[in-house]
Design a protein around this motif. Structure first.
Motif, mmCIF file in Angstrom:
data_model
loop_
_atom_site.group_PDB
_atom_site.id
_atom_site.type_symbol
_atom_site.label_atom_id
_atom_site.label_comp_id
_atom_site.label_asym_id
_atom_site.label_seq_id
_atom_site.Cartn_x
_atom_site.Cartn_y
_atom_site.Cartn_z
ATOM 1 N N ALA A 300 -6.871 -12.699 -20.657
ATOM 2 C CA ALA A 300 -7.105 -12.979 -19.348
ATOM 3 C C ALA A 300 -6.347 -14.468 -18.756
ATOM 4 N N LEU A 301 -6.725 -15.416 -19.839
ATOM 5 C CA LEU A 301 -6.069 -16.657 -19.328
ATOM 6 C C LEU A 301 -4.593 -16.800 -19.441
ATOM 7 N N LEU A 302 -3.869 -15.870 -20.292
ATOM 8 C CA LEU A 302 -2.697 -15.770 -20.509
ATOM 9 C C LEU A 302 -2.033 -15.260 -19.631
ATOM 10 N N TYR A 303 -2.552 -14.121 -18.826
ATOM 11 C CA TYR A 303 -1.821 -13.502 -17.856
ATOM 12 C C TYR A 303 -2.013 -14.228 -16.321
ATOM 13 N N SER A 304 -3.210 -14.965 -16.344
ATOM 14 C CA SER A 304 -3.570 -15.630 -14.938
ATOM 15 C C SER A 304 -2.709 -17.086 -15.151
ATOM 16 N N MET A 305 -2.210 -17.491 -16.115
ATOM 17 C CA MET A 305 -1.621 -18.707 -16.514
ATOM 18 C C MET A 305 -0.658 -19.058 -15.370
ATOM 19 N N SER A 306 -0.711 -20.172 -14.565
ATOM 20 C CA SER A 306 0.397 -20.540 -13.832
ATOM 21 C C SER A 306 0.162 -22.150 -13.468
ATOM 22 N N LEU A 307 1.133 -23.027 -13.682
ATOM 23 C CA LEU A 307 1.288 -24.156 -13.265
ATOM 24 C C LEU A 307 1.547 -24.527 -11.816
ATOM 25 N N GLY A 308 2.030 -23.382 -11.315
ATOM 26 C CA GLY A 308 2.811 -23.673 -9.849
ATOM 27 C C GLY A 308 3.104 -25.001 -9.519
ATOM 28 N N SER A 309 2.782 -25.582 -8.438
ATOM 29 C CA SER A 309 3.281 -26.964 -8.000
ATOM 30 C C SER A 309 3.025 -27.991 -8.953
ATOM 31 N N GLY A 310 2.047 -27.712 -10.025
ATOM 32 C CA GLY A 310 1.737 -28.816 -11.138
ATOM 33 C C GLY A 310 2.729 -28.978 -11.898
ATOM 34 N N GLU A 311 3.932 -28.053 -11.920
ATOM 35 C CA GLU A 311 5.147 -28.477 -12.650
ATOM 36 C C GLU A 311 5.803 -29.851 -12.412
ATOM 37 N N SER A 312 5.421 -30.406 -11.124
ATOM 38 C CA SER A 312 5.976 -31.839 -10.664
ATOM 39 C C SER A 312 5.041 -32.720 -10.969
ATOM 40 N N ALA A 313 3.743 -32.550 -11.779
ATOM 41 C CA ALA A 313 2.939 -33.428 -12.224
ATOM 42 C C ALA A 313 2.966 -33.376 -13.754
ATOM 43 N N LEU A 314 4.155 -32.948 -14.297
ATOM 44 C CA LEU A 314 4.119 -32.914 -15.855
ATOM 45 C C LEU A 314 4.340 -34.316 -16.341
ATOM 46 N N PRO A 315 3.989 -34.774 -17.568
ATOM 47 C CA PRO A 315 4.187 -35.930 -17.978
ATOM 48 C C PRO A 315 5.636 -36.302 -17.824
ATOM 49 N N GLU A 316 5.864 -37.508 -17.943
ATOM 50 C CA GLU A 316 7.211 -37.960 -18.025
ATOM 51 C C GLU A 316 8.219 -37.291 -19.340
ATOM 52 N N GLY A 317 9.300 -36.940 -19.185
ATOM 53 C CA GLY A 317 10.045 -36.312 -20.309
ATOM 54 C C GLY A 317 9.829 -34.928 -20.420
ATOM 55 N N ALA A 318 9.024 -34.183 -19.722
ATOM 56 C CA ALA A 318 8.493 -32.826 -19.970
ATOM 57 C C ALA A 318 9.049 -31.824 -19.085
ATOM 58 N N GLU A 319 9.120 -30.558 -19.648
ATOM 59 C CA GLU A 319 10.007 -29.708 -18.706
ATOM 60 C C GLU A 319 8.807 -28.284 -19.245
ATOM 61 N N ARG A 320 8.866 -27.381 -18.433
ATOM 62 C CA ARG A 320 8.130 -26.306 -18.823
ATOM 63 C C ARG A 320 8.492 -25.478 -19.568
ATOM 64 N N ALA A 321 7.297 -25.110 -20.503
ATOM 65 C CA ALA A 321 7.774 -24.190 -21.715
ATOM 66 C C ALA A 321 7.314 -22.868 -21.710
ATOM 67 N N LYS A 322 7.950 -21.756 -22.196
ATOM 68 C CA LYS A 322 7.613 -20.449 -21.906
ATOM 69 C C LYS A 322 7.774 -19.849 -23.511
ATOM 70 N N ALA A 323 7.811 -20.708 -24.523
ATOM 71 C CA ALA A 323 7.658 -20.232 -25.794
ATOM 72 C C ALA A 323 6.850 -21.346 -26.550
ATOM 73 N N VAL A 324 6.759 -21.046 -27.978
ATOM 74 C CA VAL A 324 5.934 -22.052 -28.805
ATOM 75 C C VAL A 324 6.679 -23.017 -29.487
ATOM 76 N N ILE A 325 7.779 -22.674 -30.155
ATOM 77 C CA ILE A 325 8.616 -23.611 -30.826
ATOM 78 C C ILE A 325 9.618 -24.547 -29.970
ATOM 79 N N PRO A 326 9.664 -25.875 -29.871
ATOM 80 C CA PRO A 326 10.322 -26.745 -29.077
ATOM 81 C C PRO A 326 11.952 -26.692 -29.738
ATOM 82 N N HIS A 327 12.792 -27.381 -28.423
ATOM 83 C CA HIS A 327 14.343 -27.375 -28.506
ATOM 84 C C HIS A 327 14.928 -27.841 -29.777
ATOM 85 N N ASN A 328 13.960 -28.921 -30.330
ATOM 86 C CA ASN A 328 14.723 -29.642 -31.330
ATOM 87 C C ASN A 328 14.904 -28.942 -32.735
ATOM 88 N N ILE A 329 14.200 -27.601 -32.839
ATOM 89 C CA ILE A 329 14.035 -27.016 -34.125
ATOM 90 C C ILE A 329 15.446 -26.375 -34.437
#
Length: 526
Positions: A300-329
Motif C-alpha cells: 500500500a505504501l509502495l503504490y501510494s508513494m510520491s515525493l511530488g514537490s518534495g523533490e525540490s527538498a531533496l538533500p544536496e547532491g541527491a536525485e530521485r531514485a526509481k530502483a535500488v542500486i545506485p549509479h556507481n555500481i
C-alpha cells in the motif's frame, strides 16, 4: 672529555638537528570516525570502524588501487586456472610482520582456518563459502586441513574453489582475508585484537595507542613500500569525545586532514574534492513484527508513494531514485544501472494502494494503525524530504508516523537491535558489484537488519555470483532487484553522491567510495 666540551657538542648536535629539520613539514594526518571499533581481529570484525583500522594495520594478497582497480599487495603476482576455480598466489618475500618476522603463505592458511572455525564466530564467513569444503569445515563435518587453502611452500599459496565467484579477487582485499600469525595469536590468550598490545599486522602502520577518544598509528618500519610518505595518523572517535562536533564542522575548522561528506555546502575553494553517486536512500521495514510483516501494508505504501514537490527538498547532491542500486555500481566494467534500466518502480496508483491497505488491515485484524514511527539519521536534511512523503500517506491512507531523528550511533544501535518500525536508510556496497547492495537483504546476511527472507531472492543472488556469463548475471541481479521492490521490502527515494575532501595542503590520501576505506600511507602535507 670535560663537561663544558660535552655540553658544547650536545648544543651543536641539537642545533644541526633543528637546522636539518627546517622547511620539513610533518607528515601527520587526522581523521574522524563516528564510533569506536569493536575489535581489530580481522577474522571476526564486521563494523565499519574496525574494518577501517584493520585496512591500515594489515595488507592482504590484493588491494584496491588508486584508480579503483585491483592490484597485488602482499602477493607479487598470481595465476588463475582456465575454469576460474584455482588461484595460485606468489607472495612477496620481503613481506614482514611489524615485529620483523616474515609473512608466509602459512599465515594466510591459518587465517582462513580461523575464519572457518565456528569458535571464531566470524560474521562474514559466508562470503567465502565458495572455497572447497568451506561449509563442511564450518559445520565441523570435515577437518580444517581439507579447506581449499594450501601453502605449497613458504611463499606459494593456492586456493581451490567449489564454485566460480566473480568477486573472489576483491574478497581477498577485505578484512576476513588478512593473514594471521599463529604464534602471535596463541600468545594473546584469547584477547587477540582487543587491545593495542594484542594486535600485530603486516600493513603500512602499526597501532601505537588505543584510547577511549582516539587511535594512533605510526609508520611500520618493516613495511616494504619505500614510497610511503605518511608518518602518523590519528583517528578521533567522535561519540567518545565531549563536544566533538560534526565531521563537517571539524573539517571546516581545520581539525582534520580529510573527511567524507554528503555535500560540499559551506566549503571554501581550494580544497581537494572527489565524488561518486554511491548511495541509494529509501525506506526499509522491520519485517519481524507487525504491521510491516504484512506484505499488503507495505505494498500500500509502495503504490501510494510520491515525493511530488518534495523533490525540490531533496538533500544536496541527491536525485530521485526509481530502483535500488545506485549509479556507481558496475558489472564487468559496464554501468549496471544503464544496463538494467533506471525505473523499476510501479506507477503510482492510489486506488490500488487503498485496496492493499484495507486487505492488510483485515489480515492484521485492525481498523487503523497507530503508534508507529520512522527513524532517520541526524544530519543531511533527510527528514525534510520524508515530510512530503509522510503527507501523501496521511492523505491517502490515514497513516500517521512519528519521526525520530537520531544521532549516528543511536540510529545504528536501533537498527542492529531491531528496535524500529520503519527506517529511512542508505544502501551502498562495500565493493563495486550489484551483489554488494543486494546482499543486505539476503537471508541471514550480516547487514540484513530488516528481517527480509526469500528463498527465490537468495537463489537469484547465488546464481548471479557464480555465473561467469555477464549477460546472464545481469539478468539475475535485475530479477533480484525487481523482487525486492515487488515485495515492497525497500522503497527507493533518492540517490545521493558522497564527497571526499582534503584540506588545501593535503594530497595523496585515497578514498574507496565503495568500501569507504581510507588509505593514508601516501598522504603528503605541504
Amino acid at each position: 672529555m670535560g663537561k663544558r666540551a660535552l655540553s658544547l657538542l650536545l648544543t651543536l648536535f641539537l642545533l644541526l638537528s633543528v637546522l636539518a629539520g627546517c622547511g620539513r613539514v610533518s607528515q601527520d594526518f587526522y581523521y574522524d570516525i563516528e564510533t569506536a571499533p569493536v575489535n581489530l581481529d580481522p577474522q571476526s570484525a564486521s563494523d565499519y570502524s574496525s574494518q577501517l583500522v584493520i585496512a591500515s594495520l594489515f595488507e592482504g594478497l590484493m588491494r584496491v588501487g588508486e584508480d579503483g582497480g585491483l592490484e597485488p599487495a602482499a602477493a607479487e603476482r598470481y595465476m588463475v586456472s582456465n575454469n576460474g576455480l584455482t588461484y595460485r598466489f606468489f607472495l612477496r618475500e620481503d613481506g614482514a610482520w611489524s615485529d620483523g618476522t616474515p609473512v608466509t603463505a602459512h599465515d594466510f592458511v591459518y587465517a582462513f582456518q580461523r575464519l572457518f572455525n565456528p569458535d571464531t564466530n566470524a560474521p562474514l564467513v559466508s562470503q567465502f563459502f565458495c572455497l572447497e569444503n568451506g561449509e563442511e569445515v564450518l559445520a565441523e563435518t570435515l577437518s580444517p586441513e581439507v579447506l581449499g587453502v594450501e601453502a605449497e611452500d613458504d611463499y606459494t599459496l593456492v586456493f581451490r574453489l567449489e564454485t566460480y565467484n566473480s568477486r573472489f579477487l576483491y574478497l581477498l582485499t577485505t578484512a576476513p582475508a588478512m593473514p594471521c600469525s599463529e604464534s602471535f595469536f596463541t600468545g594473546t590468550r584469547g584477547k587477540y585484537g582487543l587491545a593495542q598490545k594484542t594486535i600485530m599486522g603486516n600493513g603500512p602502520f602499526y597501532l601505537s595507542s588505543w584510547e577511549t577518544t582516539a587511535l594512533r598509528f605510526k609508520r611500520n618500519a618493516e613495511y616494504r613500500d619505500a614510497s610511503m610518505t605518511a608518518e602518523t595518523v590519528r583517528l578521533n572517535i567522535l561519540d567518545k569525545m565531549e563536544d566533538a562536533g560534526s565531521i563537517r564542522q571539524r573539517f571546516l575548522e581545520g581539525r582534520t586532514s580529510a573527511a567524507a561528506l554528503d555535500s560540499l555546502s559551506g566549503l571554501e575553494e581550494g580544497i581537494h574534492a572527489a565524488s561518486s553517486e554511491n548511495t541509494a536512500w529509501g525506506l526499509a521495514f522491520n519485517l519481524n513484527r507487525a504491521p510491516f510483516s504484512e506484505k499488503s501494508i507495505r505494498q500500500a505504501l509502495l503504490y501510494s508513494m510520491s515525493l511530488g514537490s518534495g523533490e525540490s527538498a531533496l538533500p544536496e547532491g541527491a536525485e530521485r531514485a526509481k530502483a535500488v542500486i545506485p549509479h556507481n555500481i558496475r558489472l564487468e566494467g559496464r554501468s549496471y544501472r544503464e544496463s538494467a534500466g533506471d525505473n523499476l518502480l510501479p506507477e503510482r496508483d492510489a486506488e490500488q494502494a487503498l485496496s492493499c491497505w484495507r486487505q492488510g488491515l483485515e489480515a492484521l485484524g485492525e481498523t487503523q494503525l497507530t503508534g508507529l514511527s520512522v527513524i532517520i539519521p541526524e544530519g543531511g536534511g533527510h527528514e525534510t524530504a520524508f515530510a512530503y512523503l509522510a503527507q501523501v500517506w496521511q492523505r491517502d491512507l490515514s497513516l500517521y508516523l512519528t519521526v525520530e531523528v537520531l544521532p549516528a550511533a543511536e540510529y545504528q544501535k536501533r537498527l542492529a537491535s531491531g528496535a524500529f518500525d520503519l527506517a529511512l536508510t542508505s544502501l551502498s556496497g562495500a565493493y563495486n558489484s550489484p551483489h554488494a547492495v543486494l546482499e543486505l537483504f539476503q537471508s541471514q546476511g550480516g547487514g540484513n537488519y530488516w528481517g527480509f527472507s526469500d528463498s527465490t531472492f537468495d537463489a537469484l543472488l547465488t546464481r548471479a555470483e557464480t555465473d561467469s556469463n555477464a549477460e546472464e548475471a545481469l539478468s539475475l541481479y535485475r530479477q533480484a532487484e525487481q523482487l525486492l521492490i515487488e515485495e515492497a521490502a525497500f522503497l527507493p527515494l533518492y540517490y545521493q553522491s558522497e564527497y571526499f575532501v582534503m584540506s588545501e595542503s593535503v594530497t595523496g590520501i585515497v578514498y574507496d567510495f565503495d568500501s569507504r576505506i581510507v588509505s593514508f600511507q601516501y598522504g603528503v602535507q605541504s
